[in-house]
Design a protein around this motif. Structure first.
Motif, PDB file in Angstrom:
ATOM      1  N   ALA A 251       0.833  -1.206   0.000  1.00 52.25           N
ATOM      2  CA  ALA A 251       0.000   0.000   0.000  1.00 52.25           C
ATOM      3  C   ALA A 251       0.870   1.259   0.000  1.00 52.25           C
ATOM      4  N   ASP A 252       1.928   1.262   0.797  1.00 55.45           N
ATOM      5  CA  ASP A 252       2.831   2.418   0.849  1.00 55.45           C
ATOM      6  C   ASP A 252       3.521   2.625  -0.501  1.00 55.45           C
ATOM      7  N   TYR A 253       3.854   1.544  -1.173  1.00 52.94           N
ATOM      8  CA  TYR A 253       4.483   1.635  -2.492  1.00 52.94           C
ATOM      9  C   TYR A 253       3.527   2.288  -3.496  1.00 52.94           C
ATOM     10  N   VAL A 254       2.268   1.904  -3.435  1.00 55.55           N
ATOM     11  CA  VAL A 254       1.255   2.504  -4.311  1.00 55.55           C
ATOM     12  C   VAL A 254       1.116   3.998  -4.017  1.00 55.55           C
ATOM     13  N   LEU A 255       1.007   4.338  -2.751  1.00 60.60           N
ATOM     14  CA  LEU A 255       0.833   5.746  -2.369  1.00 60.60           C
ATOM     15  C   LEU A 255       2.016   6.596  -2.823  1.00 60.60           C
ATOM     16  N   GLU A 256       3.198   6.048  -2.728  1.00 59.78           N
ATOM     17  CA  GLU A 256       4.397   6.778  -3.149  1.00 59.78           C
ATOM     18  C   GLU A 256       4.381   7.031  -4.648  1.00 59.78           C
ATOM     19  N   ASN A 257       3.883   6.057  -5.425  1.00 61.38           N
ATOM     20  CA  ASN A 257       3.970   6.153  -6.883  1.00 61.38           C
ATOM     21  C   ASN A 257       2.784   6.856  -7.544  1.00 61.38           C
ATOM     22  N   ILE A 258       1.789   7.233  -6.787  1.00 64.53           N
ATOM     23  CA  ILE A 258       0.684   8.016  -7.378  1.00 64.53           C
ATOM     24  C   ILE A 258       0.792   9.484  -7.005  1.00 64.53           C
ATOM     25  N   ARG A 259       1.808   9.814  -6.242  1.00 59.55           N
ATOM     26  CA  ARG A 259       1.931  11.162  -5.682  1.00 59.55           C
ATOM     27  C   ARG A 259       1.928  12.248  -6.743  1.00 59.55           C
ATOM     28  N   ASP A 260       2.528  11.997  -7.877  1.00 58.39           N
ATOM     29  CA  ASP A 260       2.677  13.034  -8.912  1.00 58.39           C
ATOM     30  C   ASP A 260       1.593  12.970  -9.982  1.00 58.39           C
ATOM     31  N   TYR A 261       0.562  12.138  -9.774  1.00 58.65           N
ATOM     32  CA  TYR A 261      -0.452  11.957 -10.819  1.00 58.65           C
ATOM     33  C   TYR A 261      -1.868  12.148 -10.257  1.00 58.65           C
ATOM     34  N   GLN A 262      -2.771  12.366 -11.176  1.00 54.33           N
ATOM     35  CA  GLN A 262      -4.175  12.499 -10.788  1.00 54.33           C
ATOM     36  C   GLN A 262      -4.823  11.112 -10.773  1.00 54.33           C
ATOM     37  N   VAL A 263      -5.339  10.718  -9.621  1.00 54.49           N
ATOM     38  CA  VAL A 263      -6.025   9.434  -9.479  1.00 54.49           C
ATOM     39  C   VAL A 263      -7.447   9.733  -9.026  1.00 54.49           C
ATOM     40  N   ASP A 264      -8.393   9.520  -9.924  1.00 54.97           N
ATOM     41  CA  ASP A 264      -9.789   9.889  -9.665  1.00 54.97           C
ATOM     42  C   ASP A 264     -10.591   8.765  -9.014  1.00 54.97           C
ATOM     43  N   LEU A 265     -10.172   7.540  -9.249  1.00 55.99           N
ATOM     44  CA  LEU A 265     -10.956   6.373  -8.864  1.00 55.99           C
ATOM     45  C   LEU A 265     -10.350   5.675  -7.650  1.00 55.99           C
ATOM     46  N   PRO A 266     -11.108   4.805  -7.003  1.00 53.61           N
ATOM     47  CA  PRO A 266     -10.568   4.065  -5.852  1.00 53.61           C
ATOM     48  C   PRO A 266      -9.313   3.274  -6.226  1.00 53.61           C
ATOM     49  N   ILE A 267      -8.353   3.233  -5.330  1.00 51.95           N
ATOM     50  CA  ILE A 267      -7.157   2.414  -5.521  1.00 51.95           C
ATOM     51  C   ILE A 267      -7.529   0.955  -5.285  1.00 51.95           C
TER      52      ILE A 267
END
Length: 370
Positions: A251-267
């Motif tokens: 989960a932490d890896y995912v959070l780190e790698n979406i930091r610079d992008y727009q994520v509109d939908l549930p992970i």
């Protein structure tokens, strides 16, 4: 001759005694008359009831005689014979249906689903599991009758067209895809122009043998260009975590790698059985896997994001405890029609062989209900 005082008293007593006797006799006569009248009324009622019963019996006999004369009646023996014939006919039809499905090449699972329409049936390692509908789980918001399915092309044996959720003649669902490096380089503007509303992009996965976390080769390209094309964007991660600690690491890896992008939908956490028999998660129990999923989901929620669980029939029914995961949205993969899953889902992945402009080859197609 004038009576003495004593004689007068005696005479009055005698007169009073005579009146009492007369009153008593009168009362007895009245009581007797009432008793006789009551008996007569009771007897009359009884006679009437017997007359009514007799009339009912006569009417029944008349009706029976009419039935017999019309030939509409059956004897006990005849009724038993008819029941045996009905059972034999039902059995013949039952076997004929099975034979027809076998001749058409239907899978064993398809045949079982036809024979047990009130059960959820999942297959695993050559066994079939039958599940009753769980009343504790929330059901779909849509009516299965409102779904439009792809149509089978008899010549090519492929399904064509797209699935939709239709309400009052209008499409109520959203069209989506999910992609990874296996789709190659995607022209995202063409995808957007082809009516796609949303896309899920694989962010990464944990190796089934090494346990190492790997980023999808096309992740950055896909999410940058998906954002630029204006599509609602989501990411998913294929888990191979064997502990809550590893789930939190994912989960932490995912959070780190979406930091610079727009994520509109549930992970999304992708929960599937690995294709390899050497998978490091193959020994996880349902309870252990469920705790792993919860650890991932809670970490994502604590970071302020929505979260969703992806899985197929086996994942949902055999590999995880659905009751413990009731509070999380579901993304359900099921490639057969009609849809046979009663529980609430946010997204349905209905084929792995969809066609979308801008993508070479097949792609996973989805419809979203929310």
């Amino acid at each position: 001759m004038e009576l003495t005082r004593e004689e007068k008293i005696a005479k009055r007593k005698k007169a009073r005694r005579r009146r009492r006797i007369q009153n008593t006799i009168s009362m007895l006569m009245v009581i007797s008359v009432l008793a006789i009248a009551s008996c007569c009324i009771y007897l009359w009622i009884q006679v009437k009831e017997q007359e009514n019963k007799a009339m009912e019996a006569v009417n029944m006999m008349n009706e029976l005689e009419e039935e017999m004369n019309s030939g509409n009646y059956v004897t006990v023996t005849e009724a038993e014979r008819m029941a045996d014939e009905a059972r034999q006919e039902a059995q013949t039809e039952y076997l004929a249906n099975i034979r027809s499905m076998m001749e058409n090449g239907d899978s064993t699972l398809t045949m079982l689903e036809t024979l047990y329409p009130d059960k959820i049936i999942a297959a695993d390692k050559g066994r079939y599991y039958f599940f009753d509908i769980n009343k504790n789980l929330e059901k779909n918001i849509f009516d299965l009758e409102d779904l439009v399915y792809p149509v089978l092309n008899e010549e090519t044996a492929d399904y064509e067209g797209e699935a939709k959720w239709v309400q009052n003649g209008e499409t109520a669902s959203k069209k989506g895809i999910d992609v990874s490096k296996f789709q190659g380089k995607i022209d995202w503007q063409k995808v957007a122009n082809d009516g796609v509303d949303f896309a899920y992009i694989r962010l990464g996965y944990r190796g089934y043998g090494s346990g190492k976390i790997v980023t999808d080769d096309t992740y950055e390209y896909n999410i940058e260009n998906c954002n630029a094309a204006g599509l609602d964007t989501g990411v998913y991660f294929f888990t191979e975590a064997i502990s809550e600690r590893e789930a939190i690491e994912e989960a932490d890896y995912v959070l780190e790698n979406i930091r610079d992008y727009q994520v509109d939908l549930p992970i999304v956490i992708d929960v599937e059985e690995s294709a390899s028999s050497d998978s490091r998660t193959k020994e996880l129990t349902k309870e252990e896997r469920t705790e792993v999923i919860i650890a991932f989901c809670n970490r994502i929620k604590d970071a302020g994001h929505e979260v969703m669980i992806y899985g197929n029939l086996k994942s949902m029914m055999i590999m995880m405890d659905m009751e413990k995961l009731e509070g999380y949205d579901k993304w359900f993969a099921y490639y057969k029609y009609p849809l046979r899953f009663p529980y609430k889902m946010r997204i349905w992945q209905y084929t792995a062989n969809g066609k979308v402009d801008g993508i070479k080859g097949g792609v996973d197609m989805n419809i979203a209900f929310y």
